[in-house]
Design a protein around this motif. Structure first.
Motif, mmCIF file in Angstrom:
data_model
loop_
_atom_site.group_PDB
_atom_site.id
_atom_site.type_symbol
_atom_site.label_atom_id
_atom_site.label_comp_id
_atom_site.label_asym_id
_atom_site.label_seq_id
_atom_site.Cartn_x
_atom_site.Cartn_y
_atom_site.Cartn_z
ATOM 1 N N PRO A 113 0.805 -1.234 0.000
ATOM 2 C CA PRO A 113 0.000 0.000 0.000
ATOM 3 C C PRO A 113 0.833 1.277 0.000
ATOM 4 O O PRO A 113 0.280 2.369 -0.183
ATOM 5 N N ASN A 145 -10.874 0.165 7.816
ATOM 6 C CA ASN A 145 -9.856 0.980 8.477
ATOM 7 C C ASN A 145 -8.491 0.747 7.834
ATOM 8 O O ASN A 145 -8.173 -0.353 7.391
ATOM 9 N N GLN A 146 -7.677 1.787 7.810
ATOM 10 C CA GLN A 146 -6.390 1.727 7.147
ATOM 11 C C GLN A 146 -5.344 1.003 7.988
ATOM 12 O O GLN A 146 -5.270 1.182 9.199
ATOM 13 N N GLN A 148 -1.871 0.640 9.533
ATOM 14 C CA GLN A 148 -0.885 1.626 9.943
ATOM 15 C C GLN A 148 0.525 1.045 9.792
ATOM 16 O O GLN A 148 0.781 -0.082 10.207
ATOM 17 N N ASN A 180 2.564 5.691 6.681
ATOM 18 C CA ASN A 180 1.500 5.783 5.675
ATOM 19 C C ASN A 180 1.568 7.087 4.896
ATOM 20 O O ASN A 180 1.155 7.157 3.732
#
Length: 211
Positions: A113, A145-146, A148, A180
């Motif tokens: 990502p 949710n992202q 981390q 991120n």
């Protein structure tokens, strides 16, 4: 878990069954598994762990996996630990180290990502030599949710090329840090034309800024 061979295991159950899984005390439930040739997909869009050897421990509601050996995208794993304090309620926290070629290591980050930021970095710099990657990843329970990420790539005696300026630095020492939000290079030191050089750079928006 994608696949693996169970080498041995042990289960300990002590206490009244109506208190299971003993999250408020009153008993103990522990499962220990030794898994060989582990293939593990631990987070979406991150490289799979292959050929690992893992020691997995469930203790009441907690989970810890220690992985020794194996590889991530072809890079040998030095040490990797995964922990969830309350399975099904707490995020999975991953911390590990990898030692590999710096050029290949930064290319691997393009297949995560962090792809856009890593591509920015690789478009400006080219590196040769070995590096140490220290990586921390927190995988949330909810897919919306992202994930981390926080980590650093430590360079020791590398060669670094600045593509736009057509310059090369020798004996490069320092850290490339990332989250991120992007990458930062602060105070990387090297030698060029017989003299010392220091580089500072960071990703800002869709551009890489350097000094």
């Amino acid at each position: 878990l994608l696949s693996g061979e169970l080498a041995n295991g042990r289960i300990v159950l002590q206490g009244p069954l109506d208190h299971f899984p003993y999250d408020h005390g009153g008993g103990q439930f522990t499962t220990e598994l030794h898994i060989r040739d582990l293939y593990l997909n631990y987070a979406t869009d991150w490289p799979t762990i292959t050929n690992g050897e893992a020691h997995l421990v469930f203790s009441n509601e907690s989970l810890q996996i220690d992985i020794d050996g194996g590889k991530i995208d072809g890079h040998p794993i030095h040490n990797l630990v995964m922990v969830s304090e309350r399975v099904g309620e707490s995020p999975l926290r991953i911390h590990g180290q990898v030692v590999s070629e710096s050029r290949k290591m930064l290319r691997t980050l393009e297949d995560t990502p962090l792809s856009r930021r890593a591509t920015q970095l690789n478009s400006q710099f080219s590196m040769d030599g070995y590096a140490f990657l220290d990586l921390g990843v927190e995988v949330p329970l909810k897919k919306e949710n992202q994930i981390q990420v926080e980590g650093r790539v430590e360079l020791h005696g590398n060669q670094l090329s600045l593509k736009d300026l057509d310059l090369e630095l020798e004996q490069v020492q320092g850290n490339i840090e990332f989250t991120n939000e992007g990458f930062s290079i602060e105070g990387i030191r090297g030698e060029m034309l017989g003299g010392p050089v220091t580089i500072t750079a960071f990703t800002a928006g869709d551009e890489l800024q350097s000094e």
